[in-house]
Design a protein around this motif. Structure first.
Motif, short mmCIF file in Angstrom:
data_model
loop_
_atom_site.label_atom_id
_atom_site.label_comp_id
_atom_site.label_asym_id
_atom_site.label_seq_id
_atom_site.Cartn_x
_atom_site.Cartn_y
_atom_site.Cartn_z
N MET A 16 -17.41 -6.35 18.28
CA MET A 16 -16.47 -5.46 17.40
C MET A 16 -15.21 -5.97 17.10
SD MET A 16 -18.79 -3.24 16.33
CE MET A 16 -17.92 -2.14 15.44
N GLU A 17 -14.84 -7.07 17.58
CA GLU A 17 -13.46 -7.74 17.23
C GLU A 17 -13.25 -7.77 15.92
OE1 GLU A 17 -12.37 -11.32 19.22
OE2 GLU A 17 -12.62 -10.39 21.38
N ASN A 18 -14.10 -7.92 14.97
CA ASN A 18 -14.06 -8.30 13.66
C ASN A 18 -13.93 -6.93 12.84
OD1 ASN A 18 -13.92 -11.16 13.97
ND2 ASN A 18 -16.24 -11.14 13.48
N GLU A 19 -13.79 -5.69 13.71
CA GLU A 19 -13.68 -4.54 12.78
C GLU A 19 -12.37 -4.42 12.38
OE1 GLU A 19 -13.96 0.23 13.82
OE2 GLU A 19 -14.55 -1.03 15.08
N VAL A 20 -12.02 -3.92 11.10
CA VAL A 20 -10.73 -3.99 10.32
C VAL A 20 -10.23 -2.33 10.97
CG1 VAL A 20 -9.42 -3.98 8.31
CG2 VAL A 20 -11.25 -5.66 8.55
N LEU A 21 -9.29 -2.41 11.57
CA LEU A 21 -8.88 -0.99 11.94
C LEU A 21 -7.58 -0.55 10.88
CD1 LEU A 21 -8.26 -1.73 15.65
CD2 LEU A 21 -10.23 -0.50 14.50
N PHE A 22 -6.95 -1.53 10.17
CA PHE A 22 -5.93 -1.32 9.13
C PHE A 22 -5.97 -2.28 7.97
CE2 PHE A 22 -1.61 -1.96 7.62
CZ PHE A 22 -1.41 -0.44 7.23
N TYR A 23 -5.86 -1.91 6.84
CA TYR A 23 -5.66 -2.93 5.80
C TYR A 23 -4.81 -2.61 4.69
CZ TYR A 23 -7.09 -5.99 2.07
OH TYR A 23 -7.06 -6.98 1.08
N GLU A 24 -3.83 -3.34 4.55
CA GLU A 24 -2.86 -2.99 3.41
C GLU A 24 -2.71 -4.01 2.32
OE1 GLU A 24 1.54 -1.10 3.13
OE2 GLU A 24 1.09 -1.94 4.86
N VAL A 25 -2.52 -3.98 1.30
CA VAL A 25 -2.06 -5.02 0.32
C VAL A 25 -0.75 -4.39 -0.55
CG1 VAL A 25 -2.62 -6.06 -1.69
CG2 VAL A 25 -4.59 -5.79 -0.27
N GLN A 26 0.24 -5.13 -0.52
CA GLN A 26 1.39 -4.59 -1.17
C GLN A 26 1.89 -5.50 -2.23
OE1 GLN A 26 4.89 -3.61 1.53
NE2 GLN A 26 3.40 -4.21 3.35
N ARG A 27 2.02 -5.07 -3.33
CA ARG A 27 2.50 -5.96 -4.56
C ARG A 27 4.07 -5.69 -4.84
NH1 ARG A 27 -1.56 -8.55 -7.17
NH2 ARG A 27 -3.61 -7.85 -6.74
N LYS A 28 4.67 -6.76 -5.41
CA LYS A 28 6.14 -6.71 -5.64
C LYS A 28 6.66 -5.60 -6.80
CE LYS A 28 10.19 -8.50 -5.25
NZ LYS A 28 11.06 -8.28 -3.88
N SER A 29 5.74 -5.29 -7.78
CA SER A 29 6.06 -4.34 -9.08
C SER A 29 4.98 -3.55 -9.37
CB SER A 29 6.29 -5.52 -10.25
OG SER A 29 7.33 -6.40 -9.84
N PRO A 30 5.71 -2.58 -10.04
CA PRO A 30 4.79 -1.22 -10.18
C PRO A 30 3.89 -1.98 -11.50
CG PRO A 30 6.90 -0.75 -11.01
CD PRO A 30 7.23 -2.01 -10.00
N TRP A 31 2.74 -1.13 -11.86
CA TRP A 31 1.85 -1.28 -12.89
C TRP A 31 2.35 -1.73 -14.12
CZ3 TRP A 31 1.06 1.23 -17.32
CH2 TRP A 31 1.62 2.57 -17.22
N TRP A 32 3.52 -1.04 -14.63
CA TRP A 32 3.84 -1.22 -15.87
C TRP A 32 4.71 -2.63 -16.06
CZ3 TRP A 32 9.53 -1.12 -15.81
CH2 TRP A 32 10.13 -0.76 -14.66
N VAL A 33 5.35 -2.99 -14.95
CA VAL A 33 6.08 -4.52 -15.03
C VAL A 33 5.11 -5.30 -15.44
CG1 VAL A 33 7.24 -6.13 -13.99
CG2 VAL A 33 7.90 -3.65 -13.58
N TYR A 34 3.90 -5.27 -14.91
CA TYR A 34 2.83 -6.24 -15.22
C TYR A 34 2.11 -6.18 -16.76
CZ TYR A 34 2.55 -7.11 -10.00
OH TYR A 34 2.78 -7.32 -8.79
N LEU A 35 2.25 -5.03 -17.05
CA LEU A 35 1.73 -4.52 -18.60
C LEU A 35 2.63 -5.35 -19.53
CD1 LEU A 35 0.06 -3.15 -20.68
CD2 LEU A 35 1.71 -1.28 -20.52
N ILE A 36 4.10 -5.22 -19.23
CA ILE A 36 5.31 -5.75 -20.06
C ILE A 36 5.08 -7.46 -19.92
CG2 ILE A 36 7.76 -6.18 -20.07
CD1 ILE A 36 8.24 -3.52 -19.25
N VAL A 37 4.66 -7.87 -18.76
CA VAL A 37 4.42 -9.31 -18.46
C VAL A 37 3.36 -9.69 -19.42
CG1 VAL A 37 3.90 -11.11 -16.93
CG2 VAL A 37 5.80 -9.42 -16.22
N VAL A 38 2.30 -9.22 -19.30
CA VAL A 38 1.04 -9.41 -20.16
C VAL A 38 1.25 -9.41 -21.59
CG1 VAL A 38 -1.48 -8.81 -20.45
CG2 VAL A 38 -0.53 -8.77 -18.08
N LEU A 39 1.92 -8.42 -21.94
CA LEU A 39 2.34 -8.17 -23.46
C LEU A 39 3.10 -9.35 -24.11
CD1 LEU A 39 2.52 -4.48 -23.81
CD2 LEU A 39 0.69 -5.78 -24.40
N THR A 40 4.16 -9.71 -23.13
CA THR A 40 5.09 -10.78 -23.56
C THR A 40 4.17 -12.26 -23.46
OG1 THR A 40 6.66 -9.62 -22.26
CG2 THR A 40 7.39 -12.07 -22.80
#
Length: 168
Positions: free
Chosen positions: A1-25
């Protein structure tokens, strides 16, 4: 069970609306490039202007794609802590519990201690952060220190305590 994931987190730099502005640009710039080169509606008398515009649009799209993909991934398994700042790190940085002296949640000062957020530090004192002021401090038996930022300090603290850590 060494491969069992006990904690997983993904962090991104910016909120979703910043990505929307970038995509539209990007869409607007690609459409302008299409108009400039393909349909010929905005013809430039000098070819150098067209080349510069193409270079600018392609560079912007590549940079925005890189920023869109940028994320800090943290995984804790029974055998250690695994961190990567994708796409800069393609493989996870491994910190096995056998080599860890201390691992605990702490508040830090990103600018004063590391010069900001991101991949920071040098030598035996590094940090991997996206934003915020709370992270997991990993102190190895060889004296090296790595701080991994988190937006889930309570959940991470509970996992570390179950593994016998989170004691500064």
């Amino acid at each position: 069970m060494e491969n069992e994931v006990l904690f997983y987190e993904v962090q991104r730099k910016s909120p979703w609306w910043v990505y929307l502005i970038v995509v539209l640009t990007n869409i607007i710039m690609i459409y302008a490039l299409y108009q400039q080169i393909i349909s010929g509606l905005l013809k430039s008398p000098e070819i150098i202007n067209v080349i510069a515009f193409v270079f600018t649009v392609v560079s912007m799209v590549i940079l925005n794609l890189f920023l869109f993909l940028l994320r800090l991934e943290t995984i804790i398994k029974k055998n250690g802590v695994f961190v990567r700042y994708f796409p800069i790190h393609r493989k996870y940085r491994s910190y096995f519990f056998d080599n860890i002296d201390k691992c605990y949640i702490r508040r830090f000062r990103p600018i004063a201690e590391y010069g900001g957020w991101g991949i920071r530090g040098y030598g035996n004192n590094r940090s991997f952060t996206v934003s915020g002021e709370i992270g997991a401090q990993i102190e190895l038996k060889n004296g090296s220190k790595t701080l991994v930022g988190t937006h889930k300090p309570e959940e991470l603290g509970i996992v570390l305590e179950k593994l016998g850590f989170n004691k500064p």
